[in-house]
Design a protein around this motif. Structure first.
Motif, PDB file in Angstrom:
ATOM      1  N   ASP A 171       0.832  -1.206   0.000  1.00 39.94           N
ATOM      2  CA  ASP A 171       0.000   0.000   0.000  1.00 39.94           C
ATOM      3  C   ASP A 171       0.867   1.257   0.000  1.00 39.94           C
ATOM      4  OD1 ASP A 171      -2.268  -1.541   0.002  1.00 39.94           O
ATOM      5  OD2 ASP A 171      -2.532  -1.475   2.179  1.00 39.94           O
ATOM      6  N   ARG A 172       1.946   1.247   0.777  1.00 37.86           N
ATOM      7  CA  ARG A 172       2.836   2.400   0.800  1.00 37.86           C
ATOM      8  C   ARG A 172       3.491   2.618  -0.562  1.00 37.86           C
ATOM      9  NH1 ARG A 172       6.990   1.991   5.595  1.00 37.86           N
ATOM     10  NH2 ARG A 172       7.570   3.991   4.662  1.00 37.86           N
ATOM     11  N   ASP A 175       0.958   4.171  -2.847  1.00 35.73           N
ATOM     12  CA  ASP A 175       0.775   5.592  -2.538  1.00 35.73           C
ATOM     13  C   ASP A 175       1.932   6.420  -3.079  1.00 35.73           C
ATOM     14  OD1 ASP A 175      -1.549   4.976  -1.256  1.00 35.73           O
ATOM     15  OD2 ASP A 175      -0.676   4.951   0.773  1.00 35.73           O
ATOM     16  N   GLN A 179       1.636   9.355  -5.891  1.00 33.94           N
ATOM     17  CA  GLN A 179       2.125  10.705  -5.618  1.00 33.94           C
ATOM     18  C   GLN A 179       3.151  11.140  -6.652  1.00 33.94           C
ATOM     19  OE1 GLN A 179       3.626  10.677  -1.637  1.00 33.94           O
ATOM     20  NE2 GLN A 179       1.625  10.317  -0.680  1.00 33.94           N
TER      21      GLN A 179
END
Length: 268
Positions: A171-172, A175, A179
């Motif tokens: 998930d990181r 993200d 971004q």
């Protein structure tokens, strides 16, 4: 997921693993076994001390027995020599020694009884420790097999603390990618609009881009006007009947036609 939420998840996962290690029944069984072994060692030390004391009393009793017999011999020798006073003294000492030997015998008997009791307790405790060790190893083996089975099932199902960490990292990563993509798109728009200047570009490069865009627009306008003029100059031409229409026969370009692009008139 915010940074604080990620930290809470990571700390919760690590604390859960630490509690699992503390509650591991294998370690609890090993601790209990070590305690029993220490008790057995202490009992054996006590048994050795009792045996040592008993042996010391036994040696002291043997020494007193030798003196007791020697005093009897001395009393007989003194009587033979007509020294009744010396014989009486020897017999008095022999009588006093006899009471001391009686007390020593009582101690020896008590220690002998204590040694036998300790030896019996040591044997029973050793048997219990051996039985506990066998049961402990059986339980540990069963627990390890069950733990391995749970890990295998969790790995197959994609659950568990490690798989949870993998999901968090995934998930990181998603993200971060999102971004970075948004940032790249935003910087592209800013560069194209002129809000950001390209530090590596040549001086007045923005003017060159704008002039090139104007030249391209003027060229397109000229080609469009030329097409309109050519169409108007043909007598009897109607929409859909020109060379560029679907109904007209248009020659197919050759394989080398691309080499003439930009070299001749800019007409379709």
């Amino acid at each position: 997921m915010t940074i604080s939420s990620r930290l809470r998840v990571i700390l919760r996962s690590k604390s859960s693993r630490a509690l699992t290690r503390l509650e591991d029944p294998r370690e609890a069984l090993d601790d209990s076994y070590e305690q029993q072994v220490r008790m057995l060692q202490q009992m054996r030390q006590g048994l050795a001390e009792v045996a040592t004391t008993k042996k010391r009393i036994e040696l002291q009793g043997q020494e007193m027995g030798s003196r007791y017999q020697r005093l009897a011999d001395q009393a007989q020798e003194a009587l033979n020599q007509g020294r009744e006073d010396l014989a009486r003294t020897a017999l008095e000492r022999r009588s006093l020694l006899e009471s001391q030997v009686a007390a020593l015998q009582n101690q020896y008997t008590a220690l002998e009884h204590q040694q036998a009791q300790l030896h019996d307790n040591e044997r029973r405790l050793a048997e219990r420790v051996a039985a506990f060790r066998t049961e402990k190893e059986t339980i540990k083996a069963t627990y390890s097999a069950s733990e391995a089975r749970v890990r295998a099932n969790q790995a197959a199902a994609g659950i568990g603390s490690q798989m949870s960490d993998v999901g968090i990292n995934l998930d990181r990563a998603k993200d971060r990618v999102a971004q970075m993509q948004a940032r790249a798109a935003a910087t592209d728009e800013l560069l194209s609009s002129g809000a950001l200047s390209d530090a590596t570009a040549a001086p007045d490069a923005d003017l060159e881009r704008q002039l090139s865009a104007g030249t391209t627009k003027a060229d397109v306008d000229r080609q469009l006007q030329a097409m309109k003029n050519a169409r108007a100059s043909r007598p009897g031409s109607a929409p859909g009947t020109g060379p560029g229409s679907r109904g007209g026969a248009r020659p197919q370009p050759g394989t080398d036609a691309w080499l003439s692009i930009g070299q001749g008139p800019n007409t379709p």
